[in-house]
Design a protein around this motif. Structure first.
Motif, mmCIF file in Angstrom:
data_model
loop_
_atom_site.group_PDB
_atom_site.id
_atom_site.type_symbol
_atom_site.label_atom_id
_atom_site.label_comp_id
_atom_site.label_asym_id
_atom_site.label_seq_id
_atom_site.Cartn_x
_atom_site.Cartn_y
_atom_site.Cartn_z
ATOM 1 N N HIS A 18 11.371 78.714 -9.364
ATOM 2 C CA HIS A 18 10.302 78.512 -10.165
ATOM 3 C C HIS A 18 10.543 78.833 -11.528
ATOM 4 C CE1 HIS A 18 8.049 77.571 -6.443
ATOM 5 N NE2 HIS A 18 8.316 78.771 -6.148
ATOM 6 N N PRO A 19 11.159 78.224 -12.278
ATOM 7 C CA PRO A 19 11.520 78.509 -13.816
ATOM 8 C C PRO A 19 10.211 78.756 -14.701
ATOM 9 C CG PRO A 19 12.935 76.456 -12.867
ATOM 10 C CD PRO A 19 11.909 76.731 -11.938
ATOM 11 N N ALA A 20 9.256 77.872 -14.563
ATOM 12 C CA ALA A 20 8.011 77.696 -15.289
ATOM 13 C C ALA A 20 7.413 79.121 -15.074
ATOM 14 C CB ALA A 20 7.282 76.655 -15.268
ATOM 15 N N LEU A 21 7.331 79.760 -13.967
ATOM 16 C CA LEU A 21 6.810 80.908 -13.450
ATOM 17 C C LEU A 21 7.680 82.080 -14.002
ATOM 18 C CD1 LEU A 21 4.581 82.748 -11.919
ATOM 19 C CD2 LEU A 21 6.349 82.508 -9.892
ATOM 20 N N GLU A 22 8.942 82.006 -13.916
ATOM 21 C CA GLU A 22 9.766 82.987 -14.539
ATOM 22 C C GLU A 22 9.428 83.309 -16.297
ATOM 23 O OE1 GLU A 22 13.682 84.024 -11.991
ATOM 24 O OE2 GLU A 22 13.719 82.469 -13.585
ATOM 25 N N ARG A 23 9.379 82.268 -16.839
ATOM 26 C CA ARG A 23 9.078 82.159 -18.331
ATOM 27 C C ARG A 23 7.723 83.023 -18.294
ATOM 28 N NH1 ARG A 23 12.616 79.238 -21.627
ATOM 29 N NH2 ARG A 23 14.704 79.302 -20.370
ATOM 30 N N ALA A 24 6.693 82.743 -17.879
ATOM 31 C CA ALA A 24 5.341 83.278 -17.914
ATOM 32 C C ALA A 24 5.536 84.881 -17.264
ATOM 33 C CB ALA A 24 4.402 82.409 -16.936
ATOM 34 N N LEU A 25 6.292 85.010 -16.502
ATOM 35 C CA LEU A 25 6.509 86.495 -15.963
ATOM 36 C C LEU A 25 7.361 87.383 -17.013
ATOM 37 C CD1 LEU A 25 7.344 86.054 -12.226
ATOM 38 C CD2 LEU A 25 5.343 86.982 -13.270
ATOM 39 N N PHE A 26 8.183 86.529 -17.811
ATOM 40 C CA PHE A 26 8.866 87.157 -18.864
ATOM 41 C C PHE A 26 7.938 87.788 -19.815
ATOM 42 C CE2 PHE A 26 10.848 87.311 -23.231
ATOM 43 C CZ PHE A 26 11.924 88.065 -22.815
ATOM 44 N N THR A 31 5.816 92.335 -22.331
ATOM 45 C CA THR A 31 4.297 92.840 -22.642
ATOM 46 C C THR A 31 3.974 94.302 -22.178
ATOM 47 O OG1 THR A 31 3.208 90.779 -23.205
ATOM 48 C CG2 THR A 31 1.640 92.768 -23.367
ATOM 49 N N SER A 32 3.930 94.329 -20.909
ATOM 50 C CA SER A 32 3.820 95.751 -20.041
ATOM 51 C C SER A 32 4.837 96.685 -20.346
ATOM 52 C CB SER A 32 3.903 95.306 -18.320
ATOM 53 O OG SER A 32 2.902 94.170 -18.331
ATOM 54 N N TYR A 33 6.045 96.313 -20.598
ATOM 55 C CA TYR A 33 7.044 97.312 -20.830
ATOM 56 C C TYR A 33 6.725 98.023 -22.116
ATOM 57 C CZ TYR A 33 11.667 99.215 -21.443
ATOM 58 O OH TYR A 33 12.649 100.166 -21.657
ATOM 59 N N LEU A 34 6.351 97.230 -23.301
ATOM 60 C CA LEU A 34 6.051 97.552 -24.461
ATOM 61 C C LEU A 34 4.810 98.767 -24.244
ATOM 62 C CD1 LEU A 34 6.408 94.812 -26.982
ATOM 63 C CD2 LEU A 34 8.059 96.527 -26.508
ATOM 64 N N LEU A 35 4.057 98.295 -23.738
ATOM 65 C CA LEU A 35 2.579 99.076 -23.417
ATOM 66 C C LEU A 35 2.983 100.478 -22.782
ATOM 67 C CD1 LEU A 35 -0.312 99.484 -23.431
ATOM 68 C CD2 LEU A 35 -0.341 98.192 -21.276
ATOM 69 N N LEU A 83 15.011 87.062 -16.062
ATOM 70 C CA LEU A 83 13.709 86.266 -16.106
ATOM 71 C C LEU A 83 14.023 84.981 -17.344
ATOM 72 C CD1 LEU A 83 10.713 88.604 -15.659
ATOM 73 C CD2 LEU A 83 11.408 86.808 -14.208
ATOM 74 N N TRP A 84 14.789 85.418 -18.334
ATOM 75 C CA TRP A 84 14.724 84.550 -19.502
ATOM 76 C C TRP A 84 15.805 83.537 -19.225
ATOM 77 C CZ3 TRP A 84 11.731 83.364 -23.490
ATOM 78 C CH2 TRP A 84 12.199 82.670 -24.235
ATOM 79 N N GLY A 85 16.849 83.673 -18.599
ATOM 80 C CA GLY A 85 17.728 82.769 -18.620
ATOM 81 C C GLY A 85 18.456 82.436 -17.216
ATOM 82 N N PRO A 86 19.375 81.589 -17.152
ATOM 83 C CA PRO A 86 20.079 81.237 -15.685
ATOM 84 C C PRO A 86 20.786 82.402 -15.211
ATOM 85 C CG PRO A 86 21.255 80.057 -17.655
ATOM 86 C CD PRO A 86 19.979 80.779 -18.253
ATOM 87 N N GLY A 269 5.969 90.184 -1.109
ATOM 88 C CA GLY A 269 6.924 91.350 -1.514
ATOM 89 C C GLY A 269 7.449 91.293 -2.848
ATOM 90 N N LYS A 270 7.698 90.344 -3.215
ATOM 91 C CA LYS A 270 8.284 90.281 -4.631
ATOM 92 C C LYS A 270 7.269 90.491 -5.785
ATOM 93 C CE LYS A 270 11.772 86.314 -3.588
ATOM 94 N NZ LYS A 270 12.136 85.331 -3.940
ATOM 95 N N PHE A 271 6.029 90.159 -5.367
ATOM 96 C CA PHE A 271 4.893 90.152 -6.303
ATOM 97 C C PHE A 271 4.543 91.863 -6.252
ATOM 98 C CE2 PHE A 271 4.319 85.792 -5.896
ATOM 99 C CZ PHE A 271 4.082 85.432 -7.206
ATOM 100 N N PHE A 272 4.536 92.456 -5.099
ATOM 101 C CA PHE A 272 4.111 93.654 -5.033
ATOM 102 C C PHE A 272 5.327 94.593 -5.596
ATOM 103 C CE2 PHE A 272 1.488 92.517 -1.657
ATOM 104 C CZ PHE A 272 0.107 92.954 -2.033
ATOM 105 N N ALA A 273 6.549 94.193 -5.576
ATOM 106 C CA ALA A 273 7.662 94.872 -5.997
ATOM 107 C C ALA A 273 7.565 95.054 -7.642
ATOM 108 C CB ALA A 273 9.082 94.431 -5.638
#
Length: 312
Positions: A18-26, A31-35, A83-86, A269-273
């Motif tokens: 799901h490439p589109a989902l990966e870009r959104a997750l990126f 953002t979460s990491y910076l926070l 998440l950003w690239g292939p 489980g991926k989402f929980f991880a």
């Protein structure tokens, strides 16, 4: 398409289908990491620099913040690249280091949250003896025990996981190198590893969580015996933040390590991880600071000093 040019490493598939989902997750993960970096660093600085926060509660909280900083830094940079690239590859050494630190810090957080529950239990149920029981030496001893147990757990479980005969495709159906995903990757007998993980789950998850629940059962009984409504609110207020952190952390960890073996559970489980690795470390400082007037005042005092130095 997933890059499969590194046969000696691993492929962290994540949501590569799901490439589109990966870009959104990126964006979400970045953002979460910076926070996480900013908020946890701020809590550590306030706990060290402000004398009014030199108490057991904030000593343990600064330990938790330092742990969360290390925890996310272990996996998030690699996760962002994937998440950003292939290119989804991670070297065997990189996966080994990530697994070792991930296990160690995850175990340490389980024990540390139990220690923090004990601290809150003494504060509410034995307030007159709190300073005598939770003295600085005991704080250092309890924190050290949490870190040592985490290290021992990782030393025991990491080598046995990495010695598994992995399938030739070496595709890890997850974002990070963690025990359940690597066990699923094995093409050999994993009975010993599954038993080892089950035993570790009992001692690292079930026992600490049981102790936390027992502590909060005693806290609840003590609070209900307080006559004034204001006193009850104040007592619950000292524990609500920790209880919220415990709920978020243990619910995500249990979903990752104790999930049934079904395709739907594996995908969920991926989402929980992801939440376990990225969400909880960024939410922990917010939960502890939003309703904590002492931390807010300490932050204002720190800003006031900085402003005074700038003007002078």
């Amino acid at each position: 398409m997933v890059n499969q040019s590194s046969p000696m490493g691993f492929l962290l598939l994540g949501f590569s289908e799901h490439p589109a989902l990966e870009r959104a997750l990126f964006v979400v993960v970045f953002t979460s990491y910076l926070l996480t970096l900013v908020a946890n660093t701020l809590i550590i600085l306030l706990s060290v620099l402000d004398p009014r926060l030199h108490s057991p509660m904030y000593f343990f909280l600064s330990n938790l913040s330092f742990l969360d900083l290390c925890f996310t830094t272990t996996c998030v940079p690699q996760m962002l690249v994937n998440l950003w690239g292939p290119k989804k590859t991670i070297s065997f050494l990189g996966c080994s280091v990530q697994l070792f630190i991930f296990l160690s810090l995850g175990t340490t957080e389980c024990i540390l949250l139990t220690v923090m529950a004990f601290d809150r239990y003494v504060a509410v149920c034995q307030p007159l003896h709190y300073a005598t029981i939770i003295h600085p030496r005991l704080c250092w001893q309890l924190a050290s025990v949490a870190w040592v147990i985490g290290l021992v757990e990782s030393v025991v479980q990491t080598p046995s996981t990495l010695r598994l005969p992995f399938c030739p495709h070496r595709q890890v159906d997850d974002f990070v190198c963690e025990v359940p995903a690597l066990i699923r990757l094995s093409c050999g007998d994993t009975s010993y590893n599954e038993i080892q993980m089950a035993v570790a789950s009992v001692f690292i998850l079930v026992v600490p969580l049981s102790l936390i629940l027992v502590s909060y059962g005693a806290i609840t009984r003590a609070v209900l015996r307080i006559n004034s409504a204001k006193g009850r609110r104040k007592a619950f207020g000292t524990c609500s933040s920790h209880l919220a952190v415990v709920t978020l952390f243990y619910s995500s960890v249990i979903a990752v390590y104790l999930q049934p073996k079904t395709p739907y559970a594996q995908e969920r489980g991926k989402f929980f991880a992801l939440f376990y690795a990225v969400g909880t470390p960024s939410l922990n400082p917010l939960i502890y600071t939003l309703r904590n007037k002492e931390v807010t005042r300490a932050f204002r005092r720190l800003l006031g000093k900085e402003m005074g130095l700038t003007q002078s």
